[in-house]
Motif scaffolding. Structure first.
Motif, PDB file in Angstrom:
ATOM      1  N   ARG A  77       0.893  -1.160   0.000  1.00 16.09           N
ATOM      2  CA  ARG A  77       0.000   0.000   0.000  1.00 16.09           C
ATOM      3  C   ARG A  77       0.930   1.208   0.000  1.00 16.09           C
ATOM      4  N   ASP A 132     -11.765  -9.787   0.218  1.00 16.61           N
ATOM      5  CA  ASP A 132     -12.918  -9.185   0.893  1.00 16.61           C
ATOM      6  C   ASP A 132     -14.210  -9.188   0.061  1.00 16.61           C
ATOM      7  N   MET A 174     -11.466 -12.244   8.368  1.00 12.39           N
ATOM      8  CA  MET A 174     -11.122 -10.996   7.670  1.00 12.39           C
ATOM      9  C   MET A 174     -12.225 -10.577   6.704  1.00 12.39           C
ATOM     10  N   GLY A 175     -12.086  -9.402   6.154  1.00 15.55           N
ATOM     11  CA  GLY A 175     -13.073  -8.894   5.200  1.00 15.55           C
ATOM     12  C   GLY A 175     -13.150  -7.375   5.247  1.00 15.55           C
ATOM     13  N   GLU A 227     -14.684  -9.225  10.690  1.00  9.80           N
ATOM     14  CA  GLU A 227     -13.672  -8.287  11.212  1.00  9.80           C
ATOM     15  C   GLU A 227     -14.219  -6.860  11.340  1.00  9.80           C
ATOM     16  N   HIS A 256      -4.410 -13.520   8.864  1.00  8.32           N
ATOM     17  CA  HIS A 256      -3.808 -13.572   7.525  1.00  8.32           C
ATOM     18  C   HIS A 256      -3.702 -14.978   6.942  1.00  8.32           C
ATOM     19  N   ARG A 259      -5.605 -15.411   3.928  1.00  5.93           N
ATOM     20  CA  ARG A 259      -5.188 -14.739   2.689  1.00  5.93           C
ATOM     21  C   ARG A 259      -4.238 -15.590   1.858  1.00  5.93           C
TER      22      ARG A 259
HETATM   23  O1  F6P Z   1      -8.097  -6.275   2.120  1.00  4.48           O
HETATM   24  C1  F6P Z   1      -7.604  -7.513   2.503  1.00  4.48           C
HETATM   25  C2  F6P Z   1      -7.360  -7.573   3.980  1.00  4.48           C
HETATM   26  O2  F6P Z   1      -6.855  -8.857   4.291  1.00  4.48           O
HETATM   27  C3  F6P Z   1      -8.572  -7.254   4.860  1.00  4.48           C
HETATM   28  O3  F6P Z   1      -9.448  -8.347   4.971  1.00  4.48           O
HETATM   29  C4  F6P Z   1      -7.926  -6.871   6.143  1.00  4.48           C
HETATM   30  O4  F6P Z   1      -8.757  -5.997   6.874  1.00  4.48           O
HETATM   31  C5  F6P Z   1      -6.669  -6.174   5.697  1.00  4.48           C
HETATM   32  O5  F6P Z   1      -6.409  -6.606   4.375  1.00  4.48           O
HETATM   33  C6  F6P Z   1      -5.464  -6.465   6.545  1.00  4.48           C
HETATM   34  O6  F6P Z   1      -4.417  -5.667   6.102  1.00  4.48           O
HETATM   35  P1  F6P Z   1      -2.904  -5.871   6.521  1.00  4.48           P
HETATM   36  O7  F6P Z   1      -2.403  -7.078   5.771  1.00  4.48           O
HETATM   37  O8  F6P Z   1      -2.240  -4.624   6.073  1.00  4.48           O
HETATM   38  O9  F6P Z   1      -2.878  -6.101   7.982  1.00  4.48           O
END
Ligand code: F6P
Length: 355
Positions: A77, A132, A174-175, A227, A256, A259
């Motif tokens: 990001r 998400d 998450m979401g 979340e 995570h 993910r």
């Molecule tokens: O957008 C994907 C996501 O995994 C969300 O579900 C979660 O809120 C966020 O990213 C977590 O971000 P990071 O990996 O920066 O902690």
């Protein structure tokens, strides 16, 4: 007007990685090369564009990544890209390295970057890639299916041990601000309750349901929390369930873990078709669009429209947001938001009935 000739395009992944992003990178790469266009991977999202972190991609480079989770071209990001100076650096990189257009895979932050570049003369097409599923313009985003299946697998494993100990497990998934993963997995796990921001949550009804089911002999209970409920909602709810129902309870946050992992067939297929469509549109001279899956068709929407319909759905519209849209466009936004709300209403009712 003569159509722009594309010699080289860039591809980037930005925001939280999602399973299937690699399949999209492969699809874009192979599809562009098959049309005689070179592809360069922009490493680490928009930061890679600012810092000239580029890697030319060949078909051989991407041959094995279709089955891999994460993103082989890295993600981030990037705050610098939000400002004009960062964007100008990115544009200079495109000019210097003959990048004639960009395909950007990610969520709403990624699309904001793509639209900023598009209006500054670098054609961009977005592909929705986030677990998400919170890109309102598209029924599905790349990574959502895999994430749901991961939660399902974890939830089933948790049930084994929670059944053995006659306990209740509260699983927070998450979401971000969206409850798609929570409601879908809640139903698929037979959860006794799901808490998500799209629907009011009735704690008392949940406690009473657990008490009643326990009296009827049910040993274990699953509660799924999105979340987006925020703060310590899940931990507090776990304690309250134990206090109010007498059922020993534990809290689990897979975070995570959800993910990662190899993408499902559905995510790979979505990624491959979206990637090919994005290349097709970009080389036709289209820009500032996001690829969407709507009613099982791969189509596209204007990125600005997609960003605003998201805000409309999340009740986050700011004054003036709708000023530049026609009545028809606004009507379409409202219809889509109503469709999404109906989805949550229906799914919530199903969860309450069968959980
Ligand atoms: O957008 C994907 C996501 O995994 C969300 O579900 C979660 O809120 C966020 O990213 C977590 O971000 P990071 O990996 O920066 O902690």
């Amino acid at each position: 007007m003569e159509q722009k000739k594309f010699r080289r395009i860039g591809i980037l992944t930005s925001g939280g990685d999602a399973p299937g992003m690699n399949a999209a990178v492969k699809s874009v790469t192979c599809s562009a090369i098959a049309r005689g266009v070179e592809v360069v991977g922009i490493i680490g999202g928009y930061a890679g564009l600012i810092n000239e972190n580029l890697k030319p991609l060949t078909v051989a480079d991407v041959s094995g990544i279709i089955a891999l989770g994460g993103t082989a071209i890295y993600s981030a990001r990037c705050d610098e890209f939000r400002y004009e100076e960062g964007m100008q650096k990115a544009i200079q990189t495109c000019k210097k390295h003959n990048i004639d257009g960009i395909i950007a895979i990610g969520g709403d932050g990624t699309f904001r970057g793509a639209t900023d570049l598009s209006i500054r003369g670098i054609p961009c097409i977005g592909i929705p890639g986030t677990i998400d599923n919170d890109v309102t313009a598209s029924d599905y985003t790349i990574g959502f299916d895999t994430a749901m299946n991961t939660v399902l697998r974890l939830g089933d494993q948790l049930r084994d041990t929670f059944e053995s100990h006659s306990r209740c497990v509260v699983i927070e998934v998450m979401g971000r601000d969206a409850g798609y993963i929570a409601i879908e997995t809640g139903i698929a796990l037979g959860a006794v309750g799901v808490a998500l921001i799209e629907k009011p949550f009735d704690k008392e009804a949940l406690f009473n349901k657990i008490i009643k089911l326990r009296a009827e002999g049910q040993q274990s209970f699953i509660v799924v929390v999105a979340e987006g409920m925020g703060g310590t909602f899940s931990e507090t709810l776990t304690k309250e369930i134990e206090e109010r129902t007498g059922v020993e309870s534990r809290f689990v946050r897979p975070a995570h873990i959800v993910r990662g992992g190899s993408p499902t067939l559905r995510d790979r297929s979505l990624a491959c078709t979206m990637g090919d469509k994005a290349v097709d549109l970009l080389l036709q001279g289209k820009s500032d669009l996001v690829i969407c899956s709507r009613n099982n068709q791969i189509t596209y929407a204007d990125i600005k429209w997609a960003l605003i319909v998201d805000r409309m759905f999340k009740n986050k519209l700011k004054p003036g947001d709708l000023d530049n849209f026609s009545e028809k466009e606004i009507e379409d936004m409202k219809a889509l938001c109503a469709e999404r709300r109906a989805y949550f209403d229906d799914m919530y009712d199903i969860m309450l009935t069968i959980g």
